[in-house]
Design an enzyme around this catalytic site. Sequence first.
Site, PDB file in Angstrom:
ATOM      1  N   HIS A  41       0.852  -1.186   0.000  1.00 43.86           N
ATOM      2  CA  HIS A  41       0.000   0.000   0.000  1.00 43.86           C
ATOM      3  C   HIS A  41       0.889   1.237   0.000  1.00 43.86           C
ATOM      4  CE1 HIS A  41      -3.027   2.929   1.372  1.00 43.86           C
ATOM      5  NE2 HIS A  41      -3.919   2.064   0.914  1.00 43.86           N
ATOM      6  N   ASP A  68      -8.061  -4.577  -0.486  1.00 43.60           N
ATOM      7  CA  ASP A  68      -8.531  -5.114  -1.762  1.00 43.60           C
ATOM      8  C   ASP A  68      -8.349  -6.623  -1.863  1.00 43.60           C
ATOM      9  OD1 ASP A  68      -9.145  -2.502  -2.925  1.00 43.60           O
ATOM     10  OD2 ASP A  68      -6.984  -2.205  -2.905  1.00 43.60           O
TER      11      ASP A  68
END
Length: 426
Positions: free
Chosen positions: A311, A369
């Site tokens: 991320h 996700d």
Amino acid sequence: MNDNKNNIFAKLQLPNGKSIKLPILEGTVGPQVIDISSLYKETGMFTYDPGFTSTGSCESKITYIDGEKGMLLHRGYEIEYLATNSSYLETAYLLLYGNLPDKQKKEDFINAITTHTMLNEQISNFYKGFRDNAHPMAILCGVVGAMSAFYHDSTNIENKEERRIASYRLIAKMPTIAAMAYKFSIGQPFVYPSNKLNYSENFLNMLFSVPAEEYQINRVFADALDKILILHADHEQNASTSTVRLAGSSGANPFACISAGIASLWGPSHGGANEAVIKMLNEIENVKNIKQYVEKAKDKNDPFRLMGFGHRVYKNYDPRAKVLQKIAENVLKEEHKLENKLFDLAKELENIALHDSYFVEKKLYPNIDFYSGIILKAMGFPISLFTVIFAVARTVGWISHWNEMIEDKTSKIGRPRQLYIGEKPR
């Protein structure tokens, strides 16, 4: 307000021998910030920061992320606490107003949102202008942007009450708009909102029920969807939120600003990442192939990448992913005996990646996700709706930041500068 109580400054030495002092500001938590707002005026120079990864664009009291610790706070509350103890609309109230509601405020807020879920009937005609194979996100962008043509009584950004009405309308109507976009894309009749259902139940009903037969809402699915909405409600100054703020800084109406945020979210590097995870798992296909694909991911010359890991901000396990893993287990235990091949594949992939030195050194931990797409697919959502669900959830975050920016009297129209590398005058 900017806080430099201790009168601390950074000294910048320039090539010409001159130096300037720049104030160092402190927030309530998080890193200190060097205030460079006077830099150009004093030196004739700009800073250069592609992607704004080292730049604070605004002050905010809404959300805080500590990427090293894997912490996400909404108004001071950890995301794990909210996902366990609150509903989506309670979290929405928190983001908008700064505190969790008491019993009466909660009831009033839920009633206000519920009574705003219906759309002006003329908007249904707007859908007929789209091709039947249009992507739901394309429809969402268009319809939300067009709301300013239907709701003139909530576009005056200087009026606090009109801003409140616009905020409630967007939060309430986004599931209706999203469900209608989906129904239109598959050729089914629109399903109107039902005031007897809660926010997530109503969304599921509008998406999956048909007039010909009664639709039984799965409580496990409704609860899972509500938690997914909480986990996606806000995430600080990401691309879409920054887009909303930038659009709003020009004085644009709230519907136009949220439409701009939806357009930004649509990108595969932002809201479309969970769709990419499903495609990756389908490509890997079998647990016995994981090792091969992990090696492919390490190879710089191989285009394959492990989606759902790493991320921009988190250098630790995404706290939202931990919550989603538990939700996935609950959803896949359902009596419908849903296909759990992808989930088993995901858990094994996660286990290998978390213990592989390559991923550990690069701090490539699972993000939100990684599991959200698996859960949505198990619940019957088509891939084309994944980013739409994200948009529905994030609407309250966008609106909260937009309101905060409007109320900030020091806010200016956004105007980034550049390092020009084109032709000289000729």
